[in-house]
Enzyme design. Structure first.
Site, mmCIF file in Angstrom:
data_model
loop_
_atom_site.group_PDB
_atom_site.id
_atom_site.type_symbol
_atom_site.label_atom_id
_atom_site.label_comp_id
_atom_site.label_asym_id
_atom_site.label_seq_id
_atom_site.Cartn_x
_atom_site.Cartn_y
_atom_site.Cartn_z
ATOM 1 N NE ARG A 113 -4.222 0.914 2.027
ATOM 2 C CZ ARG A 113 -5.289 0.556 2.719
ATOM 3 N NH1 ARG A 113 -5.207 1.604 3.724
ATOM 4 N NH2 ARG A 113 -6.069 0.232 2.289
ATOM 5 C CG HIS A 140 -8.429 0.286 -2.125
ATOM 6 N ND1 HIS A 140 -7.618 -0.983 -1.987
ATOM 7 C CD2 HIS A 140 -9.148 0.631 -1.535
ATOM 8 C CE1 HIS A 140 -7.556 -0.938 -1.053
ATOM 9 N NE2 HIS A 140 -8.448 -0.300 -0.284
ATOM 10 C CD GLN A 143 -12.650 -1.829 -0.341
ATOM 11 O OE1 GLN A 143 -11.874 -1.325 1.186
ATOM 12 N NE2 GLN A 143 -14.392 -1.865 0.144
ATOM 13 C CG ASP A 235 -13.317 6.563 -0.988
ATOM 14 O OD1 ASP A 235 -13.729 6.191 0.666
ATOM 15 O OD2 ASP A 235 -12.944 6.029 -1.600
ATOM 16 C CB CYS A 275 -14.257 0.760 -0.025
ATOM 17 S SG CYS A 275 -13.228 2.985 0.498
ATOM 18 N NE ARG A 303 -10.086 -5.248 0.737
ATOM 19 C CZ ARG A 303 -9.787 -3.884 0.620
ATOM 20 N NH1 ARG A 303 -9.775 -3.103 2.117
ATOM 21 N NH2 ARG A 303 -7.803 -4.131 1.016
HETATM 22 N N1 CP Z 1 -11.546 0.399 2.567
HETATM 23 C C1 CP Z 1 -9.576 0.288 2.893
HETATM 24 O O1 CP Z 1 -8.938 -0.025 2.403
HETATM 25 O O2 CP Z 1 -9.514 0.131 4.371
HETATM 26 P P1 CP Z 1 -8.194 0.693 5.446
HETATM 27 O O3 CP Z 1 -7.654 2.232 5.208
HETATM 28 O O4 CP Z 1 -8.795 0.545 6.381
HETATM 29 O O5 CP Z 1 -7.097 -0.864 4.752
HETATM 30 N N1 NVA Z 2 -10.412 6.622 -0.907
HETATM 31 C C1 NVA Z 2 -9.734 5.804 0.260
HETATM 32 C C2 NVA Z 2 -9.763 4.760 0.472
HETATM 33 C C3 NVA Z 2 -9.453 4.490 1.431
HETATM 34 C C4 NVA Z 2 -10.233 2.952 1.379
HETATM 35 C C5 NVA Z 2 -8.273 6.350 0.306
HETATM 36 O O1 NVA Z 2 -7.074 6.837 -1.188
HETATM 37 O O2 NVA Z 2 -7.603 6.995 1.798
#
Ligand code: CP
Ligand code: NVA
Length: 316
Positions: A113, A140, A143, A235, A275, A303
Site C-alpha cells: 500500500r 484499490h 477492495q 467513499d 469501502c 476483503r
Molecule cells: N477499505 C480499506 O482499504 O480500509 P483500510 O484503509 O482500513 O485498509
Molecule cells: N479513497 C480512500 C480509500 C481508503 C480505503 C483513500 O485512498 O484514502
C-alpha cells in the site's frame, strides 16, 4: 482438510489492477472467495499456502487491509510480515528495485500500500514473486474484488445491475469502473466538475466493457445517478494524502452526501456501500450507514475472503 483445485494459470502473477484480468478470471477469483468463505464458516481447514510468507509494506495507514491480509495468510497456513516504512530501508532511501530483488529472496508474495502507482509497477517489475496492490493513489483493486463478492451475495448476480458511485473520482472509483466493466455491471459516477475519474482509466474500462455490455458514464447530479440504482457506493471526499485539500473539497462535495433522501430516490432494495473508513456526517450520514440498506461491514469482511482467493491463486 479440504482439497481445493487452484487454476495453475494464476500462479506467479501480480494483482495490480482488475483490468489485468479477464472477465472469466475475475469470476474465478470470486468463485474461490465464496468457496473459501464457506470453508472458513464451516471450520474446514484450507492450508493452501502452508509454509509460505507474505510481506506487507504499508506506506499509508490501514485497518481493514492490514488485518484482513494478515488474518487471511494465517488462515491459509502461511505467515504475514507487517513492514512499515520505519522498518524498511526504503524509508532511508534504498531503491524500490533493490528492495524488490532482496524481498524476492525471502518471501513468496508482497502486498504493498503506497502513494504512487508507478512505485508498485516498479516493485512488481523487479520482484520475482507476486505483488498485490493494497491501494495506491490510482487504484484499490482488492477492495473492489471484496465489493463485487458483497454485491453478488446480496443481489445474486452482477451482470445487468446498476451501481451509482457518488463522490470523488478516486482510486476506489477507478477500480469500481474496472470491476464493473469485467462483470457486466453498469457504473455511473456522480461527481462535481473537476473531480471526475481519470479519462484514460474510464476509456480503458469502457474498452473492457465492450466484452460484457456494461455501461460506464459520469454525471454531475447525484439524484440522476441513483435513479433505478441497485447499489449506491460512496467513499471519503479527501483520500489519504489529500489532508490539506480536505476543507476545500468539503465545499465542492456538500451536495454529494449519501443521506436518507438520496437513498429514497433509488430502488427500494438498494444496497449502500462504503469501502471505509467513513467520515460519518460528511459523505454518508449515520442514519444511512447504520440503516437497513447498508452492507458496509459485509464489504469489510469480504476483503478477507476475496484476498485469500487472490493470494491462494497467485502464491500457489
Ligand atoms: N477499505 C480499506 O482499504 O480500509 P483500510 O484503509 O482500513 O485498509
Ligand atoms: N479513497 C480512500 C480509500 C481508503 C480505503 C483513500 O485512498 O484514502
Amino acid at each position: 482438510m479440504t482439497s481445493v483445485k487452484l487454476n495453475p494459470e494464476f500462479k506467479g502473477r501480480d494483482f495490480l489492477a482488475i483490468s489485468d484480468y479477464s472477465p472469466g478470471e475475475v469470476q474465478e477469483i470470486l468463485d474461490l472467495a465464496l468457496h473459501l468463505k464457506r470453508l472458513q464458516a464451516q471450520g474446514v481447514p484450507h492450508p493452501l499456502l502452508a509454509g509460505k510468507t507474505l510481506g506487507m509494506i504499508f506506506q499509508k495507514p490501514s485497518t481493514r487491509t492490514r488485518v484482513s491480509f494478515e488474518v487471511g495468510i494465517f488462515q491459509l497456513g502461511g505467515y504475514g510480515l507487517f513492514l512499515s516504512p520505519n522498518d524498511l530501508q526504503i524509508g532511508r532511501g534504498e531503491t524500490i528495485k533493490d528492495t524488490a530483488l532482496t524481498l524476492s529472496r525471502y518471501l513468496d508474495g508482497i502486498m504493498i500500500r503506497t502513494f504512487s502507482h508507478d512505485e508498485v509497477l516498479e516493485l512488481a517489475h523487479y520482484a520475482s514473486i507476486p505483488v498485490i496492490n493494497g491501494l495506491t493513489d490510482l487504484l484499490h483493486p482488492c477492495q473492489v474484488m471484496g465489493d463485487l463478492q458483497t454485491i453478488l451475495e446480496h443481489k445474486g448476480r452482477l451482470r445487468g445491475l446498476k451501481c451509482a458511485f457518488i463522490g470523488d473520482g478516486n482510486n476506489v472509483c477507478h477500480s469500481l469502473l474496472a470491476g464493473g466493466a469485467k462483470v457486466g455491471m453498469d457504473v455511473v459516477v456522480a461527481c462535481p466538475a473537476g473531480f471526475e475519474p481519470r479519462a484514460e482509466l474510464l476509456a480503458r474500462a469502457r474498452q473492457d466493457a465492450l466484452a460484457t455490455g456494461a455501461r460506464l458514464w459520469v454525471v454531475q447530479d447525484p439524484r440522476e445517478a441513483v435513479e433505478g440504482a441497485d447499489v449506491i457506493y460512496t467513499d471519503v471526499w479527501a483520500s489519504m494524502g489529500q489532508e490539506r485539500e480536505a476543507e476545500e473539497k468539503e465545499r465542492h462535495f456538500a451536495r454529494y452526501q449519501v443521506n436518507a433522501t438520496l437513498v429514497a430516490a433509488a430502488d427500494d432494495d438498494v444496497i449502500v456501500m462504503h469501502c471505509l473508513p467513513a467520515k460519518r456526517g460528511r459523505e454518508i450520514t449515520d442514519e444511512v450507514m447504520d440503516g437497513p440498506h447498508s452492507v458496509v461491514f459485509d464489504q469489510a469482511e469480504n476483503r478477507l475472503h476475496a484476498q485469500k482467493a487472490i493470494m491462494a491463486l497467485l502464491m500457489q
